[in-house]
Motif scaffolding. Structure first.
Motif, PDB file in Angstrom:
ATOM      1  N   SER A   1      35.009  45.076  55.747  1.00  0.00           N
ATOM      2  CA  SER A   1      34.521  43.793  55.230  1.00  0.00           C
ATOM      3  C   SER A   1      35.499  42.625  55.398  1.00  0.00           C
TER       4      SER A   1
ATOM      5  N   THR B   1      47.684  39.370  47.885  1.00  0.00           N
ATOM      6  CA  THR B   1      46.405  38.652  48.020  1.00  0.00           C
ATOM      7  C   THR B   1      45.690  38.542  46.687  1.00  0.00           C
ATOM      8  N   TRP B   2      46.412  38.760  45.608  1.00  0.00           N
ATOM      9  CA  TRP B   2      45.798  38.722  44.272  1.00  0.00           C
ATOM     10  C   TRP B   2      45.554  37.303  43.802  1.00  0.00           C
TER      11      TRP B   2
ATOM     12  N   LYS C   1      47.042  31.896  47.671  1.00  0.00           N
ATOM     13  CA  LYS C   1      46.794  32.562  48.949  1.00  0.00           C
ATOM     14  C   LYS C   1      46.180  31.653  50.005  1.00  0.00           C
TER      15      LYS C   1
ATOM     16  N   THR D   1      29.847  43.717  44.986  1.00  0.00           N
ATOM     17  CA  THR D   1      29.983  43.352  46.397  1.00  0.00           C
ATOM     18  C   THR D   1      30.955  44.281  47.135  1.00  0.00           C
ATOM     19  N   GLU D   2      30.986  44.131  48.452  1.00  0.00           N
ATOM     20  CA  GLU D   2      31.951  44.897  49.273  1.00  0.00           C
ATOM     21  C   GLU D   2      33.373  44.569  48.835  1.00  0.00           C
ATOM     22  N   ASN D   3      33.604  43.305  48.508  1.00  0.00           N
ATOM     23  CA  ASN D   3      34.939  42.897  48.037  1.00  0.00           C
ATOM     24  C   ASN D   3      35.324  43.652  46.775  1.00  0.00           C
ATOM     25  N   ASP D   4      34.331  43.778  45.852  1.00  0.00           N
ATOM     26  CA  ASP D   4      34.595  44.489  44.603  1.00  0.00           C
ATOM     27  C   ASP D   4      34.944  45.954  44.881  1.00  0.00           C
TER      28      ASP D   4
ATOM     29  N   ASP E   1      32.204  35.714  48.167  1.00  0.00           N
ATOM     30  CA  ASP E   1      31.221  36.137  47.156  1.00  0.00           C
ATOM     31  C   ASP E   1      30.596  34.966  46.414  1.00  0.00           C
TER      32      ASP E   1
ATOM     33  N   GLN F   1      38.389  46.237  46.259  1.00  0.00           N
ATOM     34  CA  GLN F   1      39.366  45.957  45.207  1.00  0.00           C
ATOM     35  C   GLN F   1      39.544  47.157  44.272  1.00  0.00           C
TER      36      GLN F   1
ATOM     37  N   ARG G   1      46.117  35.332  38.713  1.00  0.00           N
ATOM     38  CA  ARG G   1      45.376  35.395  39.971  1.00  0.00           C
ATOM     39  C   ARG G   1      45.584  34.107  40.764  1.00  0.00           C
TER      40      ARG G   1
END
Lengths: 177, 152
Positions: free
Chosen positions: B92, B151-152, A103, B37-40, A165, B43, A28
């Motif tokens: 998001s 974007t990982w 990133k 979350t929205e990110n989760d 987050d 993903q 990551r």
């Protein structure tokens, strides 16, 4: 035709990884590369947050590490013995944003014009834009003081993680933009 | 939701004092971990789209007696997940789109390739079962996978 498409996609996938190694594909790299050098952490981190080298390009670190620049390091005298200054500079240049495959380093680089060598990380266009919705009162409050104190709100900043987050602003809480 | 997580976390930690020291309990209560979350969501939808898309493409062989209906359902699910991933991404992460930063910005690459991948997957199921739809489907899944990696 199907094989050609599969081949093109597979090659693109490998090219998408800058460092090359297959297993590196799964590592990551969302934030900036964390700094693991004791000398750097001691010399820089003893006075302020030990900013990761991946937050600025080489040209910025070169400029910042000039002896005359260090004598007026954002208002403070940050003079270093020559051997230590050169070693810190070497660490910064080796892991700078323009050499990084992380990133956020790439995003910072994309936002800086080639003619620019910013010294304040928080004033780069990318970070300026990321922070533009934060009310000033939350920034200037005693617990934060300025955007330069990354770790006051980014709870994982020391690990090079600056995800939304993981933001926890003092006297406000988690930030949802 | 966050309050529930906070209460559950506190109860679990207080119920097992041998497993958590005082400082850990205090930290968990004062600053509970973020819930889903929205990110989760974005993903997992993206992962799901790629995984289901790969399964839809690899488990089916024309004229080999394999189940076309299952292939069709999986392809539809993969496309729905891909559209969901694009939708949640736009909702998001739209502020991460920086047109003036150009193609070098990995989020711009992610948005373009992810969106194009989802479009190709949708085109593929619209064209199915006619010949040629598989190429578009595979390219779509591949582009989504590259998009995630960027974007990982």
């Amino acid at each position: 035709m199907r094989k050609v498409i599969f081949l093109v996609v597979a090659i693109s996938f490998l090219i998408a990884d800058d460092d090359g190694g297959f297993f590196d594909l799964f590592e990551r790299k969302k934030g900036v590369e964390p700094i693991k050098n004791e000398l750097y952490s001691n010399e820089c981190g003893s006075c302020h947050f030990a900013y990761q080298p991946g937050l600025l390009p080489k040209r910025s670190w070169r400029k910042m590490m000039q002896p005359q620049e260090l004598e007026d390091h954002f208002g403070d005298d940050a003079w270093l013995p020559e051997d230590i200054r050169l070693e810190v500079e070497r660490i910064l240049l080796e892991k700078s944003a323009d050499t990084s495959s992380y990133k956020r380093s790439k995003k910072i680089m994309a936002s800086i014009r080639e003619s620019e060598a910013p010294l304040r990380i928080s004033r780069t266009r990318y970070l300026d834009r990321k922070h533009d919705e934060i009310p000033k009162r939350l920034v200037v409050q005693e617990e934060v003081k300025s955007f330069s104190h990354c770790a006051k709100c980014h709870t994982e900043a020391e690990k090079g993680i600056y995800d939304d987050d993981d933001v926890d602003i003092p006297n406000y809480g988690r930030w949802d933009d | 939701m966050r309050n529930i997580v906070q209460i559950v976390t506190a109860l679990v930690l207080l119920a097992f004092p041998l497993l958590a020291n005082e400082k850990e309990i205090e930290e968990q209560i004062l600053n509970p971990p973020a819930s889903f979350t929205e990110n989760d969501l974005h993903q997992y939808l993206g992962f799901g789209a790629v995984a289901t898309g790969i399964l839809a493409g690899t488990l089916y062989r024309p004229n080999s007696g394999t189940d076309y209906e299952t292939h069709e359902k999986m392809a539809n699910l993969a496309t729905a997940l891909a559209v969901g991933a694009v939708g949640t991404g736009l909702y998001s992460h739209l502020d991460d789109l920086n047109v003036d930063f150009g193609w070098r910005d990995p989020d711009n690459q992610h948005i373009f390739l992810g969106g194009l991948g989802a479009l190709l997957m949708a085109y593929s199921i619209a064209e199915a079962p006619d010949g040629g739809h598989a190429d578009a489907g595979m390219a779509g899944v591949g582009l989504m996978a590259i998009s995630i990696k960027l974007t990982w």
